[in-house]
Design a protein around this motif. Structure first.
Motif, short mmCIF file in Angstrom:
data_model
loop_
_atom_site.label_atom_id
_atom_site.label_comp_id
_atom_site.label_asym_id
_atom_site.label_seq_id
_atom_site.Cartn_x
_atom_site.Cartn_y
_atom_site.Cartn_z
N LEU A 164 22.73 -11.29 -15.85
CA LEU A 164 22.60 -11.90 -17.17
C LEU A 164 22.89 -10.96 -18.33
O LEU A 164 23.11 -11.42 -19.46
CB LEU A 164 21.19 -12.47 -17.35
CG LEU A 164 20.75 -13.56 -16.39
CD1 LEU A 164 19.34 -14.03 -16.74
CD2 LEU A 164 21.71 -14.74 -16.42
N GLY A 165 22.88 -9.66 -18.08
CA GLY A 165 22.94 -8.72 -19.19
C GLY A 165 21.56 -8.54 -19.79
O GLY A 165 20.55 -8.93 -19.20
N ARG A 166 21.49 -7.96 -20.97
CA ARG A 166 20.19 -7.60 -21.55
C ARG A 166 19.63 -8.64 -22.52
O ARG A 166 18.61 -8.42 -23.16
CB ARG A 166 20.31 -6.24 -22.25
CG ARG A 166 20.71 -5.14 -21.27
CD ARG A 166 20.51 -3.75 -21.82
NE ARG A 166 20.85 -2.74 -20.84
CZ ARG A 166 20.01 -2.32 -19.88
NH1 ARG A 166 18.79 -2.85 -19.80
NH2 ARG A 166 20.37 -1.40 -19.02
N ASP A 167 20.31 -9.75 -22.67
CA ASP A 167 19.80 -10.83 -23.51
C ASP A 167 18.72 -11.60 -22.74
O ASP A 167 19.01 -12.45 -21.90
CB ASP A 167 20.94 -11.78 -23.90
CG ASP A 167 20.49 -12.87 -24.85
OD1 ASP A 167 19.28 -12.96 -25.14
OD2 ASP A 167 21.36 -13.65 -25.31
N ARG A 168 17.46 -11.31 -23.04
CA ARG A 168 16.35 -11.90 -22.28
C ARG A 168 16.27 -13.41 -22.47
O ARG A 168 15.73 -14.12 -21.61
CB ARG A 168 15.03 -11.24 -22.69
CG ARG A 168 14.95 -9.76 -22.32
CD ARG A 168 13.61 -9.18 -22.70
NE ARG A 168 12.53 -9.75 -21.93
CZ ARG A 168 12.13 -9.32 -20.74
NH1 ARG A 168 12.76 -8.29 -20.16
NH2 ARG A 168 11.13 -9.90 -20.10
N ALA A 169 16.83 -13.92 -23.57
CA ALA A 169 16.78 -15.37 -23.80
C ALA A 169 17.55 -16.13 -22.73
O ALA A 169 17.22 -17.28 -22.42
CB ALA A 169 17.34 -15.69 -25.18
N LEU A 170 18.56 -15.49 -22.14
CA LEU A 170 19.36 -16.16 -21.11
C LEU A 170 18.54 -16.48 -19.86
O LEU A 170 18.90 -17.36 -19.09
CB LEU A 170 20.56 -15.30 -20.72
CG LEU A 170 21.71 -15.24 -21.73
CD1 LEU A 170 22.80 -14.32 -21.23
CD2 LEU A 170 22.27 -16.64 -21.99
N ARG A 171 17.44 -15.77 -19.67
CA ARG A 171 16.62 -16.02 -18.48
C ARG A 171 16.03 -17.43 -18.49
O ARG A 171 15.62 -17.93 -17.44
CB ARG A 171 15.49 -14.99 -18.39
CG ARG A 171 16.01 -13.57 -18.27
CD ARG A 171 14.88 -12.58 -18.09
NE ARG A 171 15.39 -11.21 -18.05
CZ ARG A 171 14.68 -10.16 -17.66
NH1 ARG A 171 13.42 -10.33 -17.29
NH2 ARG A 171 15.20 -8.96 -17.64
N ARG A 172 15.98 -18.05 -19.66
CA ARG A 172 15.45 -19.41 -19.76
C ARG A 172 16.54 -20.46 -19.90
O ARG A 172 16.26 -21.65 -20.05
CB ARG A 172 14.47 -19.50 -20.93
CG ARG A 172 13.23 -18.65 -20.71
CD ARG A 172 12.23 -18.76 -21.86
NE ARG A 172 11.03 -17.98 -21.55
CZ ARG A 172 9.98 -18.44 -20.87
NH1 ARG A 172 9.98 -19.70 -20.45
NH2 ARG A 172 8.94 -17.68 -20.62
#
Length: 340
Positions: A236-244
């Motif tokens: 996903l890379g470092r964008d934690r928002a993508l985890r959702r």
């Protein structure tokens, strides 16, 4: 001896001990881990007597807008490709399946995966379309999800040409491939709503927030969580928002209504067990017919020990029986509302 504490199945434990002297050391980078795992794949298969059966196959490479091409292989259940299916005639069921490997390893050319696709096609009498997707970290989300969606779209559009039936489609995947299968199903519901009869998920990874993960016995918790974070960040890379994002974490979808009936396999000693079982509960609450089987005494990989672990062979037979239901008319269940 206590039988209440979870323990690895004796047959799976024996296979692990048998393979341990030949298993490579884990690599520090994705590229090292990929190379080591690829080299070990034929060794493991030779040790367990796993090899390809002779079937008719065909390969295609598909263009994916904005992303690398996606490759696929079609497996027919016999040594000869069947004729195209006329409109209105019942052709063979089609299973579109995505391999697992933590998003960073494996592929449709691996001996184990290729043999599995062949055996399932032959034993269930279905067409299997195995989709290839790019590895992380070289390519990140949403590349893999878009590639898998393209493979599914191609399968649906070319079903009759392949001798199949666009009304008898199933989508499946194992581990990270289970993630991509579930994402493809959400994409289909949101974009095209093609009829899909079944979703088949094996030890799936469905929530990249890690909310349902539990460390495996024998692995220090710090090491486990470091590895889990590495795999998620690579994908996903470092964008934690993508985890959702529901196409990255299908268990985070706002709604599961309209998804096809599901059969899910989890393993008692698997860190991902919580993902598959939470997904089963979410589908059930949304009124989706679902069956979830927990394999006692098994870990994430032991279902792959065909011909050596009784549970692994039983799961194969169970999956074949499930896929054979695609030849029949579907069972019509009462409509259940999302709020029970």
């Amino acid at each position: 001896m206590s039988f209440t504490k979870p323990r690895l199945d004796a047959f799976a434990r024996a296979v692990d001990e048998r393979l341990k002297p030949r298993a490579p050391a884990p690599g520090k980078t994705a590229q090292q881990r990929r190379a080591n795992a690829e080299a070990f794949d034929p060794i493991m298969c030779a040790e367990l007597g796993i090899g390809p059966v002779d079937l008719a196959t065909e390969e295609h490479t598909l263009s994916v807008a904005g992303h690398p091409d996606a490759r696929l292989r079609v497996y027919w259940p016999t040594t000869e490709r069947p004729a195209a299916t006329a409109d209105g005639a019942a052709g063979l069921p089609i299973l579109v399946y995505f391999f697992g490997g933590g998003f960073e390893i494996a592929g449709i050319d691996w001996v184990w995966w290729d043999a599995s696709f062949r055996e399932r096609a032959r034993d269930a009498g279905v067409i299997v379309i195995a989709g290839e997707y790019s590895h992380a970290p070289e390519r990140k989300f949403p590349t893999q999800a878009e590639q898998c969606w393209t493979v599914f779209e191609w399968a649906a559009e070319h079903a009759r040409e392949l001798g199949g039936d666009p009304e008898r489609l199933a989508i499946g995947g194992g581990s990270a491939g289970g993630n991509l299968a579930a994402a493809t199903l959400l994409m289909n519901r949101d974009r095209a709503n093609r009829p899909v009869r079944l979703q088949l998920l094996e030890v799936p990874l469905l929530d990249l927030t890690g909310a349902h993960l539990k460390s495996q016995p024998g692995i220090p918790k710090l090491v486990f969580w470091q590895l889990a974070r590495t795999l998620v960040t690579q994908y996903l890379g470092r964008d934690r928002a993508l985890r959702r994002n529901p196409y990255a974490s299908p268990l985070r979808a706002e709604s599961f209504a309209g998804l096809p009936p599901a059969v899910i396999y989890t393993a008692e000693l698997d860190a991902l067990r919580g993902d598959g079982e939470a997904y089963a509960r979410a589908l059930s609450e949304a009124g989706v017919p679902v069956s979830c089987v927990r394999m006692i005494g098994q870990n994430h990989g032991s279902a792959g020990y065909r011909h050596a672990v009784p549970m692994s062979d039983h799961q194969h037979r169970d999956i074949v029986a499930t896929l054979r239901t695609l030849h029949d008319d579907p069972v019509v269940y009462p409509q259940i509302g999302a709020a029970l």
